[in-house]
Motif scaffolding. Structure first.
Motif, PDB file in Angstrom:
ATOM      1  N   ASN A 182       0.845  -1.365  -0.020  1.00 24.60           N
ATOM      2  CA  ASN A 182       0.028  -0.137   0.092  1.00 24.60           C
ATOM      3  C   ASN A 182       0.901   1.180   0.052  1.00 24.60           C
ATOM      4  O   ASN A 182       0.413   2.143   0.683  1.00 24.60           O
ATOM      5  N   LEU A 183       2.078   1.152  -0.744  1.00 26.24           N
ATOM      6  CA  LEU A 183       2.911   2.423  -0.789  1.00 26.24           C
ATOM      7  C   LEU A 183       2.499   3.366  -1.766  1.00 26.24           C
ATOM      8  O   LEU A 183       3.115   4.357  -1.937  1.00 26.24           O
ATOM      9  N   SER A 221      -0.972   3.795  -2.088  1.00 25.78           N
ATOM     10  CA  SER A 221      -2.402   4.120  -1.821  1.00 25.78           C
ATOM     11  C   SER A 221      -2.389   4.938  -0.434  1.00 25.78           C
ATOM     12  O   SER A 221      -1.571   5.073   0.118  1.00 25.78           O
ATOM     13  N   THR A 257      -3.263   6.502   2.856  1.00 26.59           N
ATOM     14  CA  THR A 257      -3.463   5.764   4.075  1.00 26.59           C
ATOM     15  C   THR A 257      -4.999   5.876   4.797  1.00 26.59           C
ATOM     16  O   THR A 257      -5.339   4.840   5.572  1.00 26.59           O
ATOM     17  N   GLU A 274      -4.813  14.765   2.389  1.00 27.37           N
ATOM     18  CA  GLU A 274      -3.892  13.752   2.199  1.00 27.37           C
ATOM     19  C   GLU A 274      -3.628  13.488   0.471  1.00 27.37           C
ATOM     20  O   GLU A 274      -4.485  13.434  -0.225  1.00 27.37           O
ATOM     21  N   THR A 287      -1.748  11.119  -2.319  1.00 21.16           N
ATOM     22  CA  THR A 287      -1.561   9.769  -2.573  1.00 21.16           C
ATOM     23  C   THR A 287      -0.308   9.075  -3.070  1.00 21.16           C
ATOM     24  O   THR A 287       0.165   8.143  -2.693  1.00 21.16           O
ATOM     25  N   LEU A 289       5.778   9.414  -2.440  1.00 22.30           N
ATOM     26  CA  LEU A 289       5.012   9.203  -1.355  1.00 22.30           C
ATOM     27  C   LEU A 289       5.057  10.092  -0.345  1.00 22.30           C
ATOM     28  O   LEU A 289       5.947  11.036  -0.333  1.00 22.30           O
ATOM     29  N   GLN A 291       2.767   7.584   4.629  1.00 18.74           N
ATOM     30  CA  GLN A 291       2.807   6.342   4.057  1.00 18.74           C
ATOM     31  C   GLN A 291       3.967   5.580   4.454  1.00 18.74           C
ATOM     32  O   GLN A 291       3.719   4.346   4.614  1.00 18.74           O
ATOM     33  N   ARG A 297       3.520   4.271   8.115  1.00 20.86           N
ATOM     34  CA  ARG A 297       2.531   3.144   8.093  1.00 20.86           C
ATOM     35  C   ARG A 297       3.158   1.835   7.779  1.00 20.86           C
ATOM     36  O   ARG A 297       2.990   0.722   8.176  1.00 20.86           O
TER      37      ARG A 297
END
Length: 543
Positions: free
Chosen positions: A356-357, A359, A361, A368, A370, A395, A399, A402
């Motif tokens: 999900n790097l 996408s 968070t 935010e 993307t 990113l 991200q 996370r």
């Protein structure tokens, strides 16, 4: 004719005239709903509605408008003409002079004893901690309803904006008849609807940890020669953000000067090419696919070329052989590029998507971004090399945070968030249900953590070390894309460090970044200072 006229007035149109007279002396007053209170995780008040006073006038009662306006200006400030304009229509019986005035200021106006000037209890927003956490909490503006012309508070940034509907509540109103002197007639309230207070919310913010993070970040940025940077502390096991800030800071309690960009949290809204801190994701994919173990080696020449470009490490060296552990330890661009190529760039691409790097968070904070990554169909060899060490891909710091959180949480990513409680528990988001397992080969996480510990003990991250604890993390010295001329800027870098305390009672992950640094230095010492305070505050122990 006289009696017929009298009969007409007293009987035929009496009700209509009575209604018109009542309307002439009736005003509808909107009662604004107090906004909900915002608390930190320890129930310290971060934002609250406090008592205020709304000052209004009955223009029909004021004899000398200019003199009254002049006296109001001496206490309330501004120009006398502004107040005179509000009192100039003598057919009105109600006109706002100033809404949400400080109680002490309103009391000074009251002491003037001005004829035709009256007062209503009201509320306004207060931020007890000022600049500390102000960027996260956000601010409100007074807006005007186009239909009713009434003023109301609405969030414009931060959590005040994101949770505006929850905090706002529903306004009430009452209709009352007023005597000629502007005072309400006893018992003459025709309709009344009570205002519904907004919900209170409890956030994951620890305001004292927030104060520490802001201070340590500010000192660290000064030492590396920049005034722009960001930091986040997040619990990798829950997604709760304990503290976050980016410079310059924002003070919602004093908006006389607001620095550009200060109302945004860069960890959420700022895209960066992450550089070597991204090598952890590449190495994790290599471990997961069993392409290499930490001790497996590759021949790493001083430089490699692809598609007309030359790739080398940040510091000059000769040809050598590196193990995967050493590639991370010395942050070798060539080494990670060749290792990623050995795995297959298609697998690297797939794992970036899987982690999900690329996408959002889903953080509950406005603005935010993307991120950006070229579709794999358009990857060339040099793109694969560059992405493997965090260039040619963008990113947000959150991200990155996370993903590192998944390393301390058995491969499970959590949605970063601030909200942990609210007045109506039924409205709470299901953060637990949003968790996602992104690292299937959890056995490989131990190897990844072991390599990240080597980065701190023997590699580029030595200043992140904390005595008595096993710090695991990765440094980054990323080049900055030149948006004007293309290519990369010379002599200026984005510095990052992301890490955590391995083998401990804590799942806290910390990201530190410094923007546009005019030297090849490091921010590892800022991580050290922030996490040392976290260890003391949360009684973190090695296990």
């Amino acid at each position: 004719m006289f009696f017929l006229r009298l009969f007409y007035l007293d009987v035929i149109v009496a009700d209509e005239y009575s209604r018109q007279a009542q309307e002439a002396r009736t005003s509808k007053i909107v009662v604004e709903a107090p906004r909900g209170t915002i608390y930190d995780r320890n129930h310290n008040v971060l934002a609250i509605s406090v008592d205020a006073t709304t000052i209004y006038a009955n223009p029909s009662e004021i004899d000398d408008v200019q003199a009254t306006a002049a006296q109001l200006a001496t206490v309330l400030g501004g120009q006398a003409d502004d107040y005179a304009a509000k009192m100039g229509n003598r057919n009105l019986q109600f006109s706002y002079i100033k809404q949400k005035a400080d109680v002490s200021v309103a009391d000074k106006v009251r002491e003037l004893g001005l004829k035709g000037i009256y007062f209503l209890a009201d509320s306004k927003r207060s931020y007890p901690y000022g600049q500390v956490g102000g960027q996260l909490v956000g601010a409100c503006n007074t807006e005007v309803d186009e239909q009713t012309k009434e003023e109301y508070l609405t969030g414009i940034s931060g959590l005040e904006y994101y949770y505006n509907d929850v905090l706002s509540g529903k306004p009430g109103y009452y209709e009352a008849e007023y005597a000629q002197n502007g005072s309400p007639i006893p018992g003459a309230v025709h309709q009344s609807v009570a205002a519904e207070e907004g919900q209170d919310i409890v956030t994951s913010i620890d305001i004292e940890m927030q104060r520490t993070l802001e201070l340590k970040l500010a000192l660290g940025l000064y030492q590396v020669g920049t005034e722009s940077g960001t930091s986040v502390i997040m619990d990798g096991g829950t997604g709760e953000i304990y503290a976050a800030a980016s410079y310059p800071l924002f003070n919602p309690a004093d908006r006389s000067t607001v620095a550009e960009g200060s109302m945004q949290l860069k960890a959420v809204s700022h895209l960066i090419e992450p550089g070597s801190v991204f090598k952890t994701a590449t190495a994790m994919a290599i471990l997961e696919t069993d392409t290499m173990t930490p001790s497996d080696t590759v021949y790493a020449p001083a430089s490699i070329s692809a598609d007309g470009y030359v790739i080398s490490d940040a510091h000059e060296r000769g040809d050598t052989v590196y193990s995967l552990r050493q590639i991370m330890q010395y942050s070798s661009n060539v080494g990670i590029s060749l290792s990623a190529e050995k795995m297959g760039f298609d697998k690297l691409y797939d794992h970036i998507k899987k982690y999900n790097l690329n996408s959002p968070t889903g953080v509950d904070y406005p603005g935010e971004q993307t991120g950006y990554m070229v579709d794999f169909a358009d990857w060339s060899r040099v793109v694969g090399y560059n992405v493997s060490f965090g260039q040619g891909i963008s990113l947000t710091p959150l991200q990155i945070t996370r993903f590192y959180g998944a390393l301390v949480n058995d491969g499970v990513e959590c949605t970063p968030h601030f909200l942990i409680g609210m007045s109506n528990a039924e409205d709470m988001p299901d953060w637990e249900g949003q968790k996602e397992k992104v690292i299937e080969n959890t056995a490989a996480i131990a190897d990844m953590t072991s390599m990240l510990k080597t980065v701190v003990t023997d590699g580029t991250g030595k200043r992140a070390a904390i005595e008595g604890y096993n710090v695991a993390g990765k440094t980054s010295t990323a080049e900055i894309y030149d948006e004007v001329n293309g290519g990369y800027l010379k002599g200026v870098y984005n510095l990052c460090f992301a890490g955590y305390i391995a083998d401990s009672s804590s799942q806290l992950v910390c990201f530190v970044g410094a923007d546009n640094v005019p030297s090849d230095s490091a921010v590892t010492f800022i991580f050290h200072d922030i996490m040392t305070e976290a260890i003391n505050r949360y009684n973190i122990v090695s296990e």
